[in-house]
Design a protein around this motif. Structure first.
Motif, PDB file in Angstrom:
ATOM      1  N   ASN A   3       0.847  -1.222   0.008  1.00 38.92           N
ATOM      2  CA  ASN A   3      -0.085   0.048  -0.102  1.00 38.92           C
ATOM      3  C   ASN A   3       0.606   1.234   0.141  1.00 38.92           C
ATOM      4  O   ASN A   3       2.137   1.193   0.275  1.00 38.92           O
ATOM      5  N   ILE A   4       0.418   2.248  -0.364  1.00 36.16           N
ATOM      6  CA  ILE A   4       0.676   3.796  -0.366  1.00 36.16           C
ATOM      7  C   ILE A   4       0.168   4.335   0.962  1.00 36.16           C
ATOM      8  O   ILE A   4      -0.858   4.473   0.990  1.00 36.16           O
ATOM      9  N   ARG A   5       1.188   4.820   1.576  1.00 38.89           N
ATOM     10  CA  ARG A   5       0.702   5.434   2.912  1.00 38.89           C
ATOM     11  C   ARG A   5       2.029   6.435   3.666  1.00 38.89           C
ATOM     12  O   ARG A   5       2.790   6.617   2.959  1.00 38.89           O
ATOM     13  N   LEU A   6       1.358   7.110   4.622  1.00 38.11           N
ATOM     14  CA  LEU A   6       2.300   8.054   5.072  1.00 38.11           C
ATOM     15  C   LEU A   6       3.164   7.464   6.381  1.00 38.11           C
ATOM     16  O   LEU A   6       2.744   6.880   6.934  1.00 38.11           O
ATOM     17  N   GLU A  69      -6.837   6.177   2.605  1.00 35.19           N
ATOM     18  CA  GLU A  69      -7.632   7.049   2.388  1.00 35.19           C
ATOM     19  C   GLU A  69      -6.970   8.650   2.516  1.00 35.19           C
ATOM     20  O   GLU A  69      -7.344   9.347   1.599  1.00 35.19           O
ATOM     21  N   ARG A  70      -6.330   8.784   3.238  1.00 31.39           N
ATOM     22  CA  ARG A  70      -5.532  10.215   3.518  1.00 31.39           C
ATOM     23  C   ARG A  70      -4.612  10.389   2.138  1.00 31.39           C
ATOM     24  O   ARG A  70      -4.669  11.403   1.631  1.00 31.39           O
ATOM     25  N   VAL A  71      -3.922   9.507   1.782  1.00 29.33           N
ATOM     26  CA  VAL A  71      -3.103   9.625   0.661  1.00 29.33           C
ATOM     27  C   VAL A  71      -3.995   9.926  -0.494  1.00 29.33           C
ATOM     28  O   VAL A  71      -3.347  10.498  -1.450  1.00 29.33           O
ATOM     29  N   THR A  72      -5.093   9.128  -0.752  1.00 33.17           N
ATOM     30  CA  THR A  72      -6.013   9.544  -1.900  1.00 33.17           C
ATOM     31  C   THR A  72      -6.327  10.851  -1.844  1.00 33.17           C
ATOM     32  O   THR A  72      -6.453  11.365  -2.973  1.00 33.17           O
ATOM     33  N   LYS A  73      -6.663  11.459  -0.738  1.00 33.37           N
ATOM     34  CA  LYS A  73      -6.995  12.693  -0.836  1.00 33.37           C
ATOM     35  C   LYS A  73      -5.980  13.754  -0.977  1.00 33.37           C
ATOM     36  O   LYS A  73      -5.946  14.731  -1.806  1.00 33.37           O
ATOM     37  N   LEU A  74      -4.697  13.354  -0.691  1.00 34.35           N
ATOM     38  CA  LEU A  74      -3.537  14.002  -1.094  1.00 34.35           C
ATOM     39  C   LEU A  74      -3.188  13.881  -2.580  1.00 34.35           C
ATOM     40  O   LEU A  74      -2.836  14.915  -3.279  1.00 34.35           O
ATOM     41  N   LEU A  75      -3.518  12.880  -2.946  1.00 35.89           N
ATOM     42  CA  LEU A  75      -3.179  12.531  -4.438  1.00 35.89           C
ATOM     43  C   LEU A  75      -3.930  13.587  -5.451  1.00 35.89           C
ATOM     44  O   LEU A  75      -3.924  14.067  -6.543  1.00 35.89           O
ATOM     45  N   GLU A  77      -5.577  16.333  -4.316  1.00 35.55           N
ATOM     46  CA  GLU A  77      -5.028  17.749  -4.109  1.00 35.55           C
ATOM     47  C   GLU A  77      -3.801  18.127  -5.126  1.00 35.55           C
ATOM     48  O   GLU A  77      -3.884  19.119  -5.877  1.00 35.55           O
ATOM     49  N   SER A  78      -2.940  16.844  -5.194  1.00 36.35           N
ATOM     50  CA  SER A  78      -1.803  17.064  -5.970  1.00 36.35           C
ATOM     51  C   SER A  78      -2.256  17.249  -7.351  1.00 36.35           C
ATOM     52  O   SER A  78      -1.762  18.274  -8.117  1.00 36.35           O
ATOM     53  N   ALA A  79      -3.059  16.542  -8.045  1.00 38.96           N
ATOM     54  CA  ALA A  79      -3.512  16.578  -9.416  1.00 38.96           C
ATOM     55  C   ALA A  79      -4.151  17.867  -9.477  1.00 38.96           C
ATOM     56  O   ALA A  79      -3.906  18.355 -10.584  1.00 38.96           O
ATOM     57  N   GLU A  80      -5.035  18.412  -8.583  1.00 42.70           N
ATOM     58  CA  GLU A  80      -5.711  19.725  -8.876  1.00 42.70           C
ATOM     59  C   GLU A  80      -4.571  21.037  -8.932  1.00 42.70           C
ATOM     60  O   GLU A  80      -4.917  21.649  -9.669  1.00 42.70           O
ATOM     61  N   THR A  81      -3.462  20.893  -8.070  1.00 43.68           N
ATOM     62  CA  THR A  81      -2.364  21.980  -8.165  1.00 43.68           C
ATOM     63  C   THR A  81      -1.469  21.714  -9.581  1.00 43.68           C
ATOM     64  O   THR A  81      -1.130  22.737 -10.012  1.00 43.68           O
ATOM     65  N   VAL A  82      -1.498  20.483 -10.041  1.00 44.69           N
ATOM     66  CA  VAL A  82      -0.818  20.468 -11.424  1.00 44.69           C
ATOM     67  C   VAL A  82      -1.602  20.814 -12.389  1.00 44.69           C
ATOM     68  O   VAL A  82      -1.095  21.727 -13.370  1.00 44.69           O
ATOM     69  N   ALA A  83      -2.813  20.558 -12.306  1.00 47.75           N
ATOM     70  CA  ALA A  83      -3.801  21.099 -13.429  1.00 47.75           C
ATOM     71  C   ALA A  83      -4.136  22.540 -13.657  1.00 47.75           C
ATOM     72  O   ALA A  83      -4.292  23.258 -14.488  1.00 47.75           O
ATOM     73  N   ALA A  84      -3.888  23.173 -12.341  1.00 46.49           N
ATOM     74  CA  ALA A  84      -3.967  24.798 -12.423  1.00 46.49           C
ATOM     75  C   ALA A  84      -2.857  25.468 -12.962  1.00 46.49           C
ATOM     76  O   ALA A  84      -1.932  25.094 -13.365  1.00 46.49           O
TER      77      ALA A  84
END
Length: 84
Positions: A3-6, A69-75, A77-84
């Motif tokens: 898994n991918i986690r913090l 769950e937390r990493v999914t939210k961060l992903l 957020e990261s995708a939104e900042t890259v798209a902007a």
């Protein structure tokens, strides 16, 4: 299962998290397979709050790794900042 986690780092009351790929059975801050980014929730000014290597995330998700769950939210957020 992978898994991918913090993984927590930093000093007391000043958290810093590495986004890591690790075996689900291992403890939170123990060994990991690969470090793919970091998250600094207390970033100020010019400090970078979130950095994720999207190509490595895509690779690991393609191999069957599941983000928490937390990493999914961060992903997202990261995708939104890259798209902007």
């Amino acid at each position: 299962m992978v898994n991918i986690r913090l993984a927590r780092g930093g000093a007391k009351k000043h958290p810093f998290y590495h986004i890591v790929v690790s075996d689900k059975r291992k403890p939170r801050d123990s060994g990991y397979i690969e470090r793919i980014g970091y998250f600094n929730p207390v970033a100020r000014g010019q400090e970078v709050r979130l950095h994720i290597e999207q190509d490595r995330v895509a690779y690991w998700v393609g191999c069957g790794a599941q983000p928490t769950e937390r990493v999914t939210k961060l992903l997202k957020e990261s995708a939104e900042t890259v798209a902007a």
